[in-house]
Design an enzyme around this catalytic site. Structure first.
Site, PDB file in Angstrom:
ATOM      1  N   MET A   1       0.833  -1.184   0.000  1.00 48.39           N
ATOM      2  CA  MET A   1       0.000   0.000   0.000  1.00 48.39           C
ATOM      3  C   MET A   1       0.872   1.239   0.000  1.00 48.39           C
ATOM      4  O   MET A   1       1.983   1.214   0.501  1.00 48.39           O
ATOM      5  CB  MET A   1      -0.916   0.015   1.219  1.00 48.39           C
ATOM      6  N   CYS A   2       0.334   2.318  -0.557  1.00 47.07           N
ATOM      7  CA  CYS A   2       1.129   3.528  -0.689  1.00 47.07           C
ATOM      8  C   CYS A   2       0.262   4.766  -0.539  1.00 47.07           C
ATOM      9  O   CYS A   2      -0.962   4.701  -0.622  1.00 47.07           O
ATOM     10  CB  CYS A   2       1.806   3.586  -2.066  1.00 47.07           C
ATOM     11  N   GLY A   3       0.950   5.893  -0.335  1.00 51.24           N
ATOM     12  CA  GLY A   3       0.315   7.184  -0.482  1.00 51.24           C
ATOM     13  C   GLY A   3       0.814   7.780  -1.775  1.00 51.24           C
ATOM     14  O   GLY A   3       2.022   7.951  -1.967  1.00 51.24           O
TER      15      GLY A   3
END
Length: 610
Positions: A1-3
């Site tokens: 997951m990332c921003g």
């Protein structure tokens, strides 16, 4: 997951972005942060790409990911099927490679259509100078957008920040009904922004197919939208909803006043046809859980800490949705690893608690047991979900006494709630703004943080969950008629009305729940995973006629989510299989902390002034 974050500027005016947004993005991706700027042909546009990575699979792959041809990918997602990803590979690298080989829009759409799993992405295609972006079919990953007409700048981001100035551009969630493309050269020549729509293709009467209206409602002011001229679409990853209506149903109705028992389920399990359906649901749901609990940060399961620290946690109320997930996770998480059960409670006032217990109707023994502790010693955190959670823990311990189940009691006072809402949660829930969004957003944020205590040898020990993967039961109620409004619709409009309601539920789940929950959970550098929304699970449930999933002629605690209750019984669970649905805001008692006269759909002033 990332921003992930992209700022597209069509003018020479320099656009600065909010430092609060940057901090939110960094919390989502604590393992790697990088920025990259692209200047368009003849300096006609500028794109700032920023990515903050939570490492979950294969080798750590920093983002933005740029290939040898100059294409740039921001990827916030997980591939659980559809495209080959070996255990040692990182899915960002796999997607980048797949997209790099595409020579036409139809090929890009084919890659995206094949992915099973949650995703949000931004992709700069250097040849032709296009900017692609969008979310998966269900919208399981957040992506927001806004357009500032004064400086001709479009911003795309996983998470934003709430601002109270009325003249500020408003953030909107990017609708999950489509993938989008901007022709950057055409935009700069025209001096305006046009967004091409590439919708998901749906069959039959599925209401999700009405994407144009949804998109128009959420397009930022100052942007134009148009359907792509080639008529290209993405292929839906799930089969259409079974809309069949029974001519007659030969079932014996159990009156709502009947005492609910596990024996009722055992009687229903006597049908071989029903048992086959249950076994099939166990198969597909177990596989969905397996994919999500075994796709973990590289090396974590083999580390020296693996015996003491969990890599998987569950948002846990002791209700049927979370109990089934826990029972299935027990099959696939290594036996030596603990599983964290995250149980949140908001502090009650003692007089109110005593009064509630005294007023409980005598003809509702199940609810009385749930709401009031058996012990005469009052605890202000003995909310309904805490009591059912402890009962659920006992069932799981009976199911597998060798497993270490960390039941994390997360206790929240009003002072801490108000403080964290103002500092963090109001920004994460934004742009949603209802009382319900506030209640659920706050409850999920504290639960996902995982800071509380566990009991060891009758003593409380401070504890913070180490798990980076959090399983949540969202999607079960929407597909299996778990809400009270489904029972109302069935009563007024029969099976036809119920089918329409379920179709609408799945169609709006991205805008009502999933983007918000992704932003809230991701704020802790953890990843939300949704087994009930796995494409294979949804396709199986969609294939069944509605009366095989729920029988709302049966009483609460049996009729709604009937197929899942039968599944729970088959898995060896007992009393949790017949617990009536209780919404998180009521089970955790956060709804009791604030103004009781509010309606769930009201605009929440606590978020607006945060």
């Amino acid at each position: 997951m990332c921003g992930i974050f992209c700022l597209l500027s069509l003018s020479s005016a320099h656009s600065e972005w909010d430092k609060t947004v940057y901090e939110h993005l960094k919390r989502r991706g604590p393992c790697s942060s990088q920025d990259l700027t692209v200047i368009g042909t003849n300096h006609c546009y500028q794109c700032l790409f920023s990515a903050h990575v939570l490492h979950m699979r294969g080798l750590l792959t920093p983002q933005p990911a740029q290939d040898s041809a100059g294409n740039i990918l921001l990827w916030n997602g997980e591939i659980f099927g559809g495209l080959p990803v070996r255990s040692e590979e990182n899915d960002t690298a796999v997607i980048s490679q797949q997209l790099s080989s595409c020579n036409s829009p139809s090929e890009i759409l084919a890659v995206l259509s094949a992915i099973q799993g949650p995703w949000g992405f931004v992709y700069y295609q250097k040849e032709g100078e296009y900017l692609w972006f969008g979310r998966d079919f269900f919208g399981r990953r957040s992506l927001l957008w806004k357009f500032d007409a004064e400086v001709s700048a479009l911003t795309l981001t996983s998470v934003a920040a709430h601002v109270s100035e009325p003249d500020q551009c408003n953030w909107q969630e990017v609708p999950a009904a489509s993938v989008y493309r901007i022709d950057l050269k055409a935009a700069t020549e025209a001096g305006s922004l046009s967004v091409e729509i590439y919708p998901w293709a749906h069959a039959g009467n599925d209401v999700i197919s009405c994407c144009s209206e949804k998109i128009l409602e959420s397009v930022p002011c100052g942007c134009n939208t148009l359907m792509n001229q080639a008529g290209l679409v993405l292929t839906s990853p799930v089969c259409p909803l079974n809309m069949s209506i029974p001519e007659s149903l030969n079932r014996t109705e159990i009156h709502s006043t009947s005492h609910l028992s596990v024996e009722d389920l055992e009687e229903l399990l006597g049908s071989k046809e029903q048992t086959d359906e249950v076994n099939r649901l166990i198969d597909v749901l177990s596989e969905a859980v397996r994919r999500r609990v075994q796709s973990l940060p590289s090396g974590l399961q083999d580390s020296p800490l693996a015996n003491d620290q969990a890599s998987v946690a569950i948002l846990f109320s002791g209700g049927i949705d979370s109990m089934v997930l826990a029972a299935l996770a027990d099959r696939h998480v290594p036996a030596h690893q603990p599983i964290d059960l995250l149980n949140v409670a908001f502090k009650l006032q003692e007089p109110k608690k005593q009064n509630e217990c005294a007023k409980k109707p005598k003809n509702k023994p199940t609810e009385s047991r749930t709401d009031c502790a058996d012990s005469p010693t009052f605890s202000p955190f003995d909310v309904p979900d805490r009591i059912t959670g402890k009962n659920g823990l006992k069932e799981l311990q009976d199911l597998n006494p060798e497993r270490r189940w960390n039941f994390v009691e997360i206790n929240v006072t009003q002072a801490e709630l108000q403080k964290m809402r103002m500092e963090r949660i109001c920004h994460l829930v934004h742009p949603l703004e209802t009382v319900l969004d506030d209640s659920i957003g706050c409850a999920v944020w504290f639960a996902a943080r995982g800071t509380g205590f566990i009991m060891e040898d009758s003593d409380q020990r401070p504890f913070t969950s180490s798990a980076k993967v959090i399983l949540t039961g969202i999607g079960a109620d929407e597909q299996l008629a778990g809400y009270s409004r489904h029972r109302v619709r069935f009563k007024t409009s029969g099976h036809e009305g119920l089918i329409q309601e379920l179709a609408m539920e799945l169609g709006r789940i991205s805008s009502r729940n999933l983007g918000r929950d992704d932003r809230v959970i991701g704020d802790h550098g953890k990843e939300a995973r949704f087994p009930y929304l796995d494409e294979e699970v949804v396709s199986y449930l969609n294939s069944l006629p509605v009366w095989e999933k729920a029988d709302l002629s049966l009483p609460r605690g049996v009729g709604e989510k009937l197929l899942l209750r039968l599944t729970a019984k088959q898995l060896g669970l007992s009393q949790s299989a017949v617990l009536p649905k209780r919404a998180m805001q009521f089970g955790s008692r956060i709804a009791k902390m604030e103004d009781s006269r509010e309606k769930a759909s009201d605009k929440c002033t606590r978020l607006l002034t945060g």
